[in-house]
Design a protein around this motif. Structure first.
Motif, PDB file in Angstrom:
ATOM      1  N   GLY A  16       7.198   7.601 -45.880  1.00 36.26           N
ATOM      2  CA  GLY A  16       6.288   8.153 -44.877  1.00 36.26           C
ATOM      3  C   GLY A  16       7.015   8.585 -43.621  1.00 36.26           C
ATOM      4  O   GLY A  16       6.705   9.632 -43.041  1.00 36.26           O
ATOM      5  N   LEU A  17       7.995   7.812 -43.208  1.00 32.67           N
ATOM      6  CA  LEU A  17       8.777   8.173 -42.023  1.00 32.67           C
ATOM      7  C   LEU A  17       9.562   9.466 -42.258  1.00 32.67           C
ATOM      8  O   LEU A  17       9.567  10.355 -41.402  1.00 32.67           O
ATOM      9  CB  LEU A  17       9.722   7.029 -41.652  1.00 32.67           C
ATOM     10  N   VAL A  18      10.187   9.579 -43.415  1.00 30.97           N
ATOM     11  CA  VAL A  18      10.941  10.797 -43.731  1.00 30.97           C
ATOM     12  C   VAL A  18      10.005  12.001 -43.777  1.00 30.97           C
ATOM     13  O   VAL A  18      10.320  13.062 -43.228  1.00 30.97           O
ATOM     14  CB  VAL A  18      11.706  10.641 -45.063  1.00 30.97           C
ATOM     15  N   TRP A  19       8.861  11.864 -44.427  1.00 31.89           N
ATOM     16  CA  TRP A  19       7.897  12.976 -44.499  1.00 31.89           C
ATOM     17  C   TRP A  19       7.430  13.379 -43.104  1.00 31.89           C
ATOM     18  O   TRP A  19       7.289  14.563 -42.814  1.00 31.89           O
ATOM     19  CB  TRP A  19       6.702  12.599 -45.345  1.00 31.89           C
ATOM     20  N   THR A  20       7.179  12.394 -42.245  1.00 36.90           N
ATOM     21  CA  THR A  20       6.747  12.703 -40.887  1.00 36.90           C
ATOM     22  C   THR A  20       7.832  13.459 -40.130  1.00 36.90           C
ATOM     23  O   THR A  20       7.552  14.465 -39.473  1.00 36.90           O
ATOM     24  CB  THR A  20       6.380  11.412 -40.129  1.00 36.90           C
ATOM     25  N   LEU A  21       9.054  12.982 -40.228  1.00 34.47           N
ATOM     26  CA  LEU A  21      10.159  13.643 -39.528  1.00 34.47           C
ATOM     27  C   LEU A  21      10.405  15.058 -40.066  1.00 34.47           C
ATOM     28  O   LEU A  21      10.737  15.960 -39.304  1.00 34.47           O
ATOM     29  CB  LEU A  21      11.428  12.800 -39.626  1.00 34.47           C
ATOM     30  N   GLY A  42       2.716  12.054 -43.960  1.00 37.34           N
ATOM     31  CA  GLY A  42       3.729  11.048 -43.651  1.00 37.34           C
ATOM     32  C   GLY A  42       3.185   9.921 -42.793  1.00 37.34           C
ATOM     33  O   GLY A  42       3.474   8.750 -43.042  1.00 37.34           O
ATOM     34  N   ILE A  43       2.371  10.270 -41.814  1.00 40.71           N
ATOM     35  CA  ILE A  43       1.758   9.242 -40.961  1.00 40.71           C
ATOM     36  C   ILE A  43       0.815   8.366 -41.782  1.00 40.71           C
ATOM     37  O   ILE A  43       0.818   7.144 -41.649  1.00 40.71           O
ATOM     38  CB  ILE A  43       1.036   9.892 -39.769  1.00 40.71           C
ATOM     39  N   VAL A  44       0.035   8.986 -42.653  1.00 39.12           N
ATOM     40  CA  VAL A  44      -0.881   8.221 -43.516  1.00 39.12           C
ATOM     41  C   VAL A  44      -0.082   7.274 -44.404  1.00 39.12           C
ATOM     42  O   VAL A  44      -0.414   6.084 -44.528  1.00 39.12           O
ATOM     43  CB  VAL A  44      -1.752   9.177 -44.362  1.00 39.12           C
ATOM     44  N   LEU A  45       0.978   7.769 -45.027  1.00 38.93           N
ATOM     45  CA  LEU A  45       1.803   6.942 -45.901  1.00 38.93           C
ATOM     46  C   LEU A  45       2.499   5.837 -45.120  1.00 38.93           C
ATOM     47  O   LEU A  45       2.623   4.710 -45.610  1.00 38.93           O
ATOM     48  CB  LEU A  45       2.822   7.816 -46.620  1.00 38.93           C
ATOM     49  N   LEU A  46       2.927   6.132 -43.920  1.00 41.51           N
ATOM     50  CA  LEU A  46       3.561   5.134 -43.072  1.00 41.51           C
ATOM     51  C   LEU A  46       2.592   3.994 -42.751  1.00 41.51           C
ATOM     52  O   LEU A  46       2.952   2.815 -42.839  1.00 41.51           O
ATOM     53  CB  LEU A  46       4.069   5.791 -41.790  1.00 41.51           C
ATOM     54  N   VAL A  47       1.376   4.328 -42.415  1.00 38.81           N
ATOM     55  CA  VAL A  47       0.365   3.298 -42.117  1.00 38.81           C
ATOM     56  C   VAL A  47       0.063   2.459 -43.357  1.00 38.81           C
ATOM     57  O   VAL A  47      -0.036   1.231 -43.287  1.00 38.81           O
ATOM     58  CB  VAL A  47      -0.917   3.947 -41.542  1.00 38.81           C
ATOM     59  N   VAL A  48      -0.075   3.102 -44.508  1.00 36.73           N
ATOM     60  CA  VAL A  48      -0.338   2.378 -45.755  1.00 36.73           C
ATOM     61  C   VAL A  48       0.828   1.428 -46.061  1.00 36.73           C
ATOM     62  O   VAL A  48       0.612   0.258 -46.403  1.00 36.73           O
ATOM     63  CB  VAL A  48      -0.576   3.361 -46.928  1.00 36.73           C
ATOM     64  N   GLY A  49       2.048   1.921 -45.935  1.00 41.63           N
ATOM     65  CA  GLY A  49       3.214   1.088 -46.203  1.00 41.63           C
ATOM     66  C   GLY A  49       3.323  -0.096 -45.257  1.00 41.63           C
ATOM     67  O   GLY A  49       3.628  -1.217 -45.680  1.00 41.63           O
ATOM     68  N   LEU A  50       3.062   0.139 -43.985  1.00 40.50           N
ATOM     69  CA  LEU A  50       3.111  -0.961 -43.018  1.00 40.50           C
ATOM     70  C   LEU A  50       2.015  -1.989 -43.273  1.00 40.50           C
ATOM     71  O   LEU A  50       2.227  -3.191 -43.094  1.00 40.50           O
ATOM     72  CB  LEU A  50       3.017  -0.407 -41.590  1.00 40.50           C
ATOM     73  N   THR A  51       0.861  -1.532 -43.718  1.00 41.94           N
ATOM     74  CA  THR A  51      -0.236  -2.448 -44.048  1.00 41.94           C
ATOM     75  C   THR A  51       0.130  -3.323 -45.239  1.00 41.94           C
ATOM     76  O   THR A  51      -0.087  -4.541 -45.222  1.00 41.94           O
ATOM     77  CB  THR A  51      -1.527  -1.660 -44.339  1.00 41.94           C
ATOM     78  N   ILE A  52       0.692  -2.724 -46.277  1.00 42.39           N
ATOM     79  CA  ILE A  52       1.121  -3.494 -47.451  1.00 42.39           C
ATOM     80  C   ILE A  52       2.188  -4.505 -47.057  1.00 42.39           C
ATOM     81  O   ILE A  52       2.147  -5.669 -47.475  1.00 42.39           O
ATOM     82  CB  ILE A  52       1.632  -2.548 -48.549  1.00 42.39           C
ATOM     83  N   THR A  53       3.137  -4.093 -46.242  1.00 49.76           N
ATOM     84  CA  THR A  53       4.198  -4.987 -45.789  1.00 49.76           C
ATOM     85  C   THR A  53       3.629  -6.139 -44.968  1.00 49.76           C
ATOM     86  O   THR A  53       4.004  -7.296 -45.151  1.00 49.76           O
ATOM     87  CB  THR A  53       5.241  -4.215 -44.950  1.00 49.76           C
ATOM     88  N   TYR A  54       2.711  -5.825 -44.083  1.00 47.15           N
ATOM     89  CA  TYR A  54       2.083  -6.856 -43.244  1.00 47.15           C
ATOM     90  C   TYR A  54       1.402  -7.918 -44.105  1.00 47.15           C
ATOM     91  O   TYR A  54       1.589  -9.110 -43.902  1.00 47.15           O
ATOM     92  CB  TYR A  54       1.077  -6.205 -42.294  1.00 47.15           C
ATOM     93  N   PHE A  55       0.616  -7.493 -45.081  1.00 47.79           N
ATOM     94  CA  PHE A  55      -0.085  -8.459 -45.920  1.00 47.79           C
ATOM     95  C   PHE A  55       0.872  -9.198 -46.854  1.00 47.79           C
ATOM     96  O   PHE A  55       0.593 -10.326 -47.256  1.00 47.79           O
ATOM     97  CB  PHE A  55      -1.216  -7.792 -46.700  1.00 47.79           C
ATOM     98  N   GLY A  56       2.005  -8.598 -47.182  1.00 51.92           N
ATOM     99  CA  GLY A  56       3.010  -9.312 -47.954  1.00 51.92           C
ATOM    100  C   GLY A  56       3.620 -10.458 -47.176  1.00 51.92           C
ATOM    101  O   GLY A  56       3.945 -11.503 -47.739  1.00 51.92           O
ATOM    102  N   TRP A  57       3.778 -10.293 -45.872  1.00 52.68           N
ATOM    103  CA  TRP A  57       4.316 -11.359 -45.033  1.00 52.68           C
ATOM    104  C   TRP A  57       3.250 -12.334 -44.582  1.00 52.68           C
ATOM    105  O   TRP A  57       3.521 -13.492 -44.328  1.00 52.68           O
ATOM    106  CB  TRP A  57       4.999 -10.752 -43.785  1.00 52.68           C
ATOM    107  N   ARG A  58       2.024 -11.902 -44.492  1.00 57.34           N
ATOM    108  CA  ARG A  58       0.947 -12.693 -43.898  1.00 57.34           C
ATOM    109  C   ARG A  58       0.375 -13.732 -44.860  1.00 57.34           C
ATOM    110  O   ARG A  58      -0.278 -14.680 -44.449  1.00 57.34           O
ATOM    111  CB  ARG A  58      -0.165 -11.756 -43.431  1.00 57.34           C
ATOM    112  N   ARG A  59       0.583 -13.596 -46.123  1.00 61.88           N
ATOM    113  CA  ARG A  59      -0.085 -14.467 -47.091  1.00 61.88           C
ATOM    114  C   ARG A  59       0.217 -15.948 -46.933  1.00 61.88           C
ATOM    115  O   ARG A  59      -0.482 -16.765 -47.475  1.00 61.88           O
ATOM    116  CB  ARG A  59       0.277 -14.028 -48.503  1.00 61.88           C
ATOM    117  N   GLY A  60       1.275 -16.280 -46.230  1.00 56.93           N
ATOM    118  CA  GLY A  60       1.579 -17.688 -46.002  1.00 56.93           C
ATOM    119  C   GLY A  60       2.613 -18.211 -46.987  1.00 56.93           C
ATOM    120  O   GLY A  60       3.237 -17.462 -47.726  1.00 56.93           O
TER     121      GLY A  60
END
Length: 64
Positions: A16-21, A42-60
């Motif tokens: 997403g970052l590469v597509w945005t740039l 790219g912005i949409v993909l970046l947000v989706v990727g960050l959301t997936i990453t966040y929930f991957g770390w947040r699960r405990g």
């Protein structure tokens, strides 16, 4: 499963970052350069990727 979510989320975010740039014409030399569609996607993909990453770390703690 958490590790997979982190890896997939980071990879999607990087794409997403590469597509945005490319869309805003910072990374030149592609047919995607200076195309607003790719900047938005790219912005949409970046947000989706960050959301997936966040929930991957947040699960405990998986051992708990």
């Amino acid at each position: 499963m958490r590790l997979a979510a982190k890896i997939v989320g980071i990879l999607i975010s990087l794409i997403g970052l590469v597509w945005t740039l490319q869309g805003i014409n910072i990374l030149k030399g592609s047919s995607m350069s200076a195309q607003p569609f790719w900047a938005i996607m790219g912005i949409v993909l970046l947000v989706v990727g960050l959301t997936i990453t966040y929930f991957g770390w947040r699960r405990g703690n998986p051992a708990a």
